[in-house]
Motif scaffolding. Structure first.
Motif, PDB file in Angstrom:
ATOM      1  N   LYS A 145       9.243 129.493   4.501  1.00 38.07           N
ATOM      2  CA  LYS A 145      10.184 130.489   5.009  1.00 38.07           C
ATOM      3  C   LYS A 145      10.711 130.078   6.382  1.00 38.07           C
ATOM      4  N   VAL A 146       9.809 129.552   7.213  1.00 38.35           N
ATOM      5  CA  VAL A 146      10.213 129.113   8.549  1.00 38.35           C
ATOM      6  C   VAL A 146      11.253 128.004   8.426  1.00 38.35           C
ATOM      7  N   LYS A 147      10.955 127.049   7.561  1.00 35.63           N
ATOM      8  CA  LYS A 147      11.839 125.904   7.383  1.00 35.63           C
ATOM      9  C   LYS A 147      13.220 126.364   6.924  1.00 35.63           C
ATOM     10  N   GLN A 148      13.201 127.265   5.998  1.00 37.52           N
ATOM     11  CA  GLN A 148      14.446 127.791   5.445  1.00 37.52           C
ATOM     12  C   GLN A 148      15.264 128.475   6.541  1.00 37.52           C
ATOM     13  N   ARG A 149      14.567 129.260   7.347  1.00 36.64           N
ATOM     14  CA  ARG A 149      15.236 130.004   8.392  1.00 36.64           C
ATOM     15  C   ARG A 149      15.820 129.059   9.450  1.00 36.64           C
ATOM     16  N   VAL A 150      15.081 128.021   9.781  1.00 38.08           N
ATOM     17  CA  VAL A 150      15.570 127.051  10.759  1.00 38.08           C
ATOM     18  C   VAL A 150      16.850 126.397  10.242  1.00 38.08           C
ATOM     19  N   ALA A 151      16.852 126.046   8.950  1.00 40.72           N
ATOM     20  CA  ALA A 151      18.035 125.424   8.355  1.00 40.72           C
ATOM     21  C   ALA A 151      19.222 126.382   8.421  1.00 40.72           C
ATOM     22  N   GLU A 152      18.937 127.634   8.074  1.00 38.80           N
ATOM     23  CA  GLU A 152      19.966 128.663   8.108  1.00 38.80           C
ATOM     24  C   GLU A 152      20.589 128.786   9.506  1.00 38.80           C
TER      25      GLU A 152
ATOM     26  N   ASN B 148      11.183 124.524  18.311  1.00 43.60           N
ATOM     27  CA  ASN B 148      11.612 125.527  19.278  1.00 43.60           C
ATOM     28  C   ASN B 148      12.244 126.724  18.585  1.00 43.60           C
ATOM     29  N   ILE B 149      13.121 126.440  17.631  1.00 43.93           N
ATOM     30  CA  ILE B 149      13.770 127.540  16.912  1.00 43.93           C
ATOM     31  C   ILE B 149      12.722 128.355  16.155  1.00 43.93           C
ATOM     32  N   ALA B 150      11.686 127.661  15.677  1.00 44.36           N
ATOM     33  CA  ALA B 150      10.668 128.324  14.852  1.00 44.36           C
ATOM     34  C   ALA B 150       9.611 129.052  15.687  1.00 44.36           C
ATOM     35  N   THR B 151       9.786 129.090  16.994  1.00 43.23           N
ATOM     36  CA  THR B 151       8.719 129.630  17.853  1.00 43.23           C
ATOM     37  C   THR B 151       8.247 131.029  17.446  1.00 43.23           C
ATOM     38  N   VAL B 152       9.176 131.976  17.420  1.00 46.98           N
ATOM     39  CA  VAL B 152       8.744 133.342  17.134  1.00 46.98           C
ATOM     40  C   VAL B 152       8.287 133.519  15.671  1.00 46.98           C
ATOM     41  N   PRO B 153       9.001 132.937  14.691  1.00 47.50           N
ATOM     42  CA  PRO B 153       8.466 133.012  13.328  1.00 47.50           C
ATOM     43  C   PRO B 153       7.025 132.517  13.243  1.00 47.50           C
TER      44      PRO B 153
ATOM     45  N   ALA C 177      15.947 133.891  15.706  1.00 53.45           N
ATOM     46  CA  ALA C 177      15.093 133.391  14.627  1.00 53.45           C
ATOM     47  C   ALA C 177      14.567 134.461  13.690  1.00 53.45           C
ATOM     48  N   VAL C 178      14.072 135.567  14.218  1.00 55.46           N
ATOM     49  CA  VAL C 178      13.505 136.563  13.309  1.00 55.46           C
ATOM     50  C   VAL C 178      14.513 137.688  13.077  1.00 55.46           C
TER      51      VAL C 178
END
Lengths: 239, 247, 370
Positions: C117-124, C103-108, C158-159
């Motif tokens: 990058k997506v994974k990293q951003r979700v963790a962040e 869900n958090i990764a939806t827009v990325p 997210a983005v």
């Protein structure tokens, strides 16, 4: 028809062993006829249902036509086709596919309509195009209801395939018909019971499949599950 | 086209309707078909309705109701007919050949939809409403007759419609076990390679099924006018209650 | 307000077909500065949500011009536009068929970022919003309301969009959780400095969250667009006055800091001083007590009674203040300190026990009345 007195009222177990290869072949034929019918039914229903979901005016005529198709007894439907397509697989399949359409279309539309509006709004707000919305949000969320339709269509089709024995196909129905003609209960029971077992097994497999592809719906026991109405009040077609 | 013309001409002949020789004609066949179907449904309803009410009200034996519903769905009707046919001939049941086999099969087929819908309908009545009624001092019997049955009526009627339409459809197969009804034309047409009989029979059977369906739709609307307002709450055209499935 | 304009609405109107039932907006203009939180507030039917939704074109304006970051939104592809703007709604609208991480990764994912990058951003993001890592693999229906709300915010961030639209984002959770989420979000905003358009019907939430509040009336008319403090101090008209409600003064107290108003001197005496000095200090301010301060350090207070029979102040044991306030305290906290203390004033201290002065009831009420 051979209406000789029933002089063999008991089950002949040896017949089953002697004919196991034939039984197996008919069993496979039964599965093939069923799978083909449901698969073609889905290929036709999905686009029609999506269109009907987006253009509401189309829903009533679509379900009326498929509803009439659904109401026609199977033997009559096959009879309509026979003069044109003869004793072929096409005759059987056109009929069988015809019966899946109403169930599938209704459930697909109900599933799509049941997608929570907040999810839809959030998705739109995040910039889902309408195609992405359909395939990534709406269809996945409609899956439990669609699968309920697929189950009903499949179980119905398994039963109806037996009737196609009358037009020279039939899968396991072949044994039911020949058993009736020769007054041979063993064949009737083999055909009926295996057909029943097949229906129950396939239904179970589809339940399993549904759980696998919709792991998210498990924990919310019936919370937002759209109306079981769609599943229970549309009866199976049995003849 | 020639075939259709031939079918048209067949329908135009008086003997087709009134019969000739051993052929009793369409009118008799329709009568056979409908009286057999309605009797089978009536007997099933008489037997099953009280059971459904009991299960729905007390919530006892729910498992049995659900199982019978599922079982009924999975059972091939053609197979049931085969079995009843064998049993009736083996027992040498008197009467017209195939009559009891067909009747028993139809009766059995009518049970699951009536049972399921009655039980689901009664069970589905809002628990708060029932508690309120109990709180006001209604007896269990009053709750059932004044609350549950009227509220469940649309679903119960829908169950009977489902059963009837299925039974009318399945009665067609009676001809396979030498009974009459409209299926006779199709089975004879098949056996003799007579496309006119085949198509004529198919048209009659289809029409009868559709008429039954539509007639029940009207009946349902009369029996449960409140259904109309409920319908609107149901999701996007799952007018499932109305447009009936058949068999 | 200074700084550059991030979102600008010029003479924006929205007319609905009567059937649609959404609130109309009439000739609305407003500039929103980069990094500020503007709260749109008003009664239902005032068009606050409609106004917000026109910014990401979930509602298309009938006329007028809306620009985001200098670009006319009508000249952009709405799908592209929305992907660049964070969006949070009251019911959150998490996708029930996707895990929290998904869900958090939806827009990325819509923007086709690569997986690492997506994974990293979700963790962040789960770090920023204090989401337990164990939650990431779960489905939305397994979370509590508060957790879901935080996931909703994480998804919108997210983005790292410069602009966020939030429609009653904390409306669906219970009051205790709501307060926590609001505080957490204020902290977050302190760091992230997003440009936020926030819709609510709750004036208290508006006062708490906003840099500026726009109070809307039926038909999307702005009645007042100003800082919360200003709205409370000088409501533009009766509508605003009524909407803000009673306790306007109390609400302002919660906004004003001690440092924003003048602090009084107050009676002070050093412990070594003779009793006379203490008496003189008390007389000067007309109090019957006096703070004891040694080298700027606040020791406590004494009154005439405790001084009786002593030679120096030190002999009379100074009693500690039960509470004191700091520069950062709100006037509301100061008021609380006043009404609960024996001395009837709030003592202001800084950096531990450094004495600064006192705040009296008169001083505070003068500030509110002015």
């Amino acid at each position: 028809m051979n209406l000789a007195q029933a002089d063999r009222p008991t089950i002949k177990w040896s017949w089953i062993g002697d004919n196991s290869d034939k039984i197996f072949a008919r069993f496979i034929e039964h599965i093939e006829l069923t799978v083909l019918a449901v698969a073609i039914g889905l290929l036709i229903s999905v686009p029609l249902a999506i269109y009907a979901y987006r253009h509401r005016w189309f829903y009533t005529p679509l379900t009326s036509v498929t509803g009439i198709l659904y109401t026609i007894p199977s033997l009559a439907l096959f009879a309509f086709l026979l003069p044109y397509t003869g004793l072929t697989v096409q005759t059987a399949e056109i009929g069988l596919v015809g019966y899946t359409l109403l169930i599938l279309i209704r459930n697909i539309v109900a599933g799509l309509a049941g997608v929570p509006p907040d999810v839809r709004e959030a998705a739109r707000g995040m910039g889902f195009s309408s195609g992405q919305m359909l395939w990534r949000v709406e269809m996945p969320l409609a899956l439990p209801v669609i699968m309920a339709g697929v189950r009903l269509a499949t179980v119905t089709t398994v039963g109806l395939v037996t009737v196609t024995a009358l037009i020279g196909k039939g899968g396991l129905g072949f044994f039911i018909l020949s058993g009736m003609r020769t007054d041979f209960i063993t064949a009737i029971l083999v055909g009926s019971i295996l057909s029943l077992v097949l229906a129950v097994t396939v239904d179970g497999l589809l339940v399993y499949l549904e759980r696998r592809i919709t792991p998210w719906s498990r924990s919310r026991a019936g919370q937002r599950r759209p109306a079981p109405k769609t599943q229970s009040s549309i009866g199976p077609r049995v003849a | 086209m020639d075939q259709l013309t031939a079918v048209w001409e067949w329908f135009m002949m008086e003997s087709t309707w009134r019969g000739s020789g051993i052929d009793p004609g369409i009118l008799v066949r329709v009568y056979e078909h409908m009286s057999m179907s309605l009797q089978a449904v009536a007997l099933a309803a008489l037997l099953v309705l009280p059971i459904g009410l009991y299960i729905g009200h007390t919530r006892r034996w729910e498992f049995a109701a659900i199982s019978i519903g599922n079982f009924g769905r999975a059972l091939p009707s053609f197979g049931i007919l085969g079995i009843t046919f064998f049993i009736t001939t083996a027992l040498d049941v008197p009467g017209i050949l195939g009559f009891w086999a067909t009747f028993t099969a139809l009766f059995l087929l009518a049970i699951p939809p009536i049972l399921t819908n009655t039980y689901v309908g009664i069970k589905g009545v809002d628990a708060d409403t029932i508690e309120a009624a109990r709180g006001m001092g209604m007896t269990e019997r009053e709750i059932l007759t004044r609350l549950e049955i009227p509220l469940a009526a649309p679903l119960i009627v829908a169950g009977i419609r489902l059963a009837t339409v299925q039974v009318v459809a399945t009665a067609t197969l009676g001809a396979v076990v030498a009974w009459g009804g409209l299926g006779r034309y199709i089975v004879d047409g098949l056996a003799r390679g007579n496309d006119v009989l085949l198509l004529g029979g198919a048209i009659l059977v289809a029409l009868l099924a559709i008429v039954t369906e539509v007639a029940f739709g009207v009946l349902e609307r009369i029996a449960a006018p409140r259904l109309t307002s409920q319908k609107k709450r149901v999701v996007a055209g799952s007018r499932s209650g109305q447009l009936g499935p058949a068999a | 307000m200074t700084g550059d304009v991030m979102i600008s609405l010029k003479n924006v109107s929205k007319v609905f077909d009567s059937a649609e039932g959404s609130a109309a907006v009439h000739d609305l203009s407003m500039d929103i500065v980069r990094g500020e939180t503007v709260v749109l507030v008003g009664p239902s039917g005032c068009g606050k949500t409609t106004t917000m939704k026109m910014i990401n074109r979930l509602v298309e304006p009938t006329s007028g011009e809306i620009t985001v970051n200098g670009t006319d939104v009508m000249k952009q592809d709405p799908v592209e536009l929305r992907r660049g703007i964070g969006y949070v709604i009251q019911s959150i609208g998490l996708m029930p068929h996707r895990t929290i991480a998904q869900n958090i990764a939806t827009v990325p994912e819509l923007l086709k970022w690569d997986a690492t990058k997506v994974k990293q951003r979700v963790a962040e993001l789960s770090d920023i919003l204090e989401l337990d890592e164990a939650l990431l693999g779960r489905y939305p229906n397994e979370l509590s309301g508060g957790q879901r709300q935080r996931v909703g915010v994480a998804r919108a961030l997210a983005v790292d969009p410069p602009v966020m639209l939030m429609d009653e984002p904390f409306g669906a959770v219970d009051p205790i959780v709501r307060e926590r989420l609001q505080d957490q979000f204020l902290d977050l905003q302190d760091r992230l400095k997003k440009t936020i358009v926030f819709v609510t019907h709750d004036i208290d939430e508006a006062i708490k969250m906003a840099d500026r509040i726009a109070i809307l009336n039926r038909g999307g008319v702005i009645e007042q667009f100003a800082s919360p403090e200003e709205i409370l101090r000088s409501p533009a008209n009766d509508f605003v006055k009524q909407f803000v409600g009673v306790e306007r003064g109390l609400k302002r107290l919660a906004l004003l800091k001690v440092s924003q108003i003048g602090i009084e001197e107050g009676p002070v005496v050093s412990p070594e001083a003779p009793i006379r000095d203490a008496e003189r200090a008390m007389e000067k301010f007309d109090y019957d007590w006096c703070s004891v301060v040694e080298d700027g350090e606040l020791l406590g207070w004494v009154d005439r009674e405790s001084l009786g029979g002593c030679l120096t102040v030190a002999e009379a044991q100074a009693r500690p203040f039960s509470a004191y306030v700091t520069h950062d305290s709100t006037l509301r906290e100061a008021l609380d300190s006043i009404v609960t203390s024996r001395t009837q004033v709030a003592v202001v201290a800084s950096g531990g026990q450094r004495y600064v002065g006192i705040l009296s009831l008169e001083r505070i009420s003068k500030e509110i009345i002015s």
